[in-house]
Motif scaffolding. Structure first.
Motif, PDB file in Angstrom:
ATOM      1  N   PRO A 108       0.812  -1.222   0.000  1.00 59.98           N
ATOM      2  CA  PRO A 108       0.000   0.000   0.000  1.00 59.98           C
ATOM      3  C   PRO A 108       0.850   1.279   0.000  1.00 59.98           C
ATOM      4  CG  PRO A 108      -0.840  -1.584   1.585  1.00 59.98           C
ATOM      5  CD  PRO A 108       0.480  -2.108   1.108  1.00 59.98           C
ATOM      6  N   TYR A 109       0.627   2.077  -1.018  1.00 63.08           N
ATOM      7  CA  TYR A 109       1.467   3.258  -1.210  1.00 63.08           C
ATOM      8  C   TYR A 109       1.361   4.268  -0.085  1.00 63.08           C
ATOM      9  CZ  TYR A 109      -2.540   5.975  -3.003  1.00 63.08           C
ATOM     10  OH  TYR A 109      -3.727   6.636  -3.146  1.00 63.08           O
ATOM     11  N   ASP A 110       0.233   4.297   0.615  1.00 61.74           N
ATOM     12  CA  ASP A 110       0.106   5.276   1.693  1.00 61.74           C
ATOM     13  C   ASP A 110       0.955   4.919   2.918  1.00 61.74           C
ATOM     14  OD1 ASP A 110      -1.496   3.174   2.565  1.00 61.74           O
ATOM     15  OD2 ASP A 110      -3.259   4.414   2.933  1.00 61.74           O
ATOM     16  N   THR A 111       1.674   3.799   2.850  1.00 59.86           N
ATOM     17  CA  THR A 111       2.625   3.439   3.906  1.00 59.86           C
ATOM     18  C   THR A 111       4.060   3.779   3.499  1.00 59.86           C
ATOM     19  OG1 THR A 111       2.983   1.160   3.114  1.00 59.86           O
ATOM     20  CG2 THR A 111       1.140   1.524   4.645  1.00 59.86           C
ATOM     21  N   TRP A 112       4.253   4.238   2.266  1.00 60.50           N
ATOM     22  CA  TRP A 112       5.585   4.585   1.789  1.00 60.50           C
ATOM     23  C   TRP A 112       6.008   5.933   2.350  1.00 60.50           C
ATOM     24  CZ3 TRP A 112       4.638   3.653  -4.149  1.00 60.50           C
ATOM     25  CH2 TRP A 112       4.331   2.311  -4.367  1.00 60.50           C
TER      26      TRP A 112
END
Length: 165
Positions: free
Chosen positions: A42-46
């Motif tokens: 999940p990109y929102d954890t990058w």
């Protein structure tokens, strides 16, 4: 003899590990890429680049505000060009609160995909994940070409050159 077996076992585990990591990389396919950035990693954890953290003012065609998320591969790229496997995901908002998501745009660095434009695979998604444009859209390439020295990346400047992997 025991050392040889141990070295052979380590070599097998390294090969398996490399295979697993490579298998986890998404294909340059909009549906598979969406699943990867929303479910697989999940990109929102990058993270964010240090010079572009959180909600920032934007510009057309992306909208007045955005957040740009970068995977570890991209964050580890200290100089242009970015490492292959770099994923950059931009949430494009219509408001300064970051609540009116208009689109999600992605740049994905894929070796050999499009050498004339930095090997970037581009996608513009609706907030629900429907790909509206993808591949090598000329509008994306034309606009981002103004930042060819930063490997087509508009919101972060690397500086010098780095060897590609």
């Amino acid at each position: 003899m025991k050392k040889r077996w141990m070295l052979a076992a380590v070599a097998v585990w390294v090969v398996i590990g490399i295979g697993v990591v490579n298998a986890m990389k998404p294909e340059p396919n909009p549906d598979k890429l969406w699943r990867y950035i929303t479910e697989g990693s999940p990109y929102d954890t990058w993270g964010f680049w240090g010079d572009h953290i959180g909600l920032q003012p934007g510009a057309a065609p992306h909208g007045p505000f955005h957040k740009v998320y970068v995977n570890k591969r991209g964050l580890d790229s200290m100089r242009a060009p970015a490492h292959y496997g770099t994923l950059i995901v931009k949430n494009n908002y219509g408001d300064e609160m970051g609540t009116d998501l208009k689109a999600v745009t992605v740049m994905y660095k894929v070796k050999g995909y499009n050498p004339e434009a930095g090997d970037w695979f581009w996608v513009k998604y609706t907030p629900e994940g429907k790909a509206e444009k993808f591949g090598s859209p000329q509008g994306c390439i034309d606009c981002h070409a103004s930042m060819v020295d930063s490997d087509y990346i508009m919101v972060h400047s690397f500086g010098g050159e780095d060897e590609e992997e």
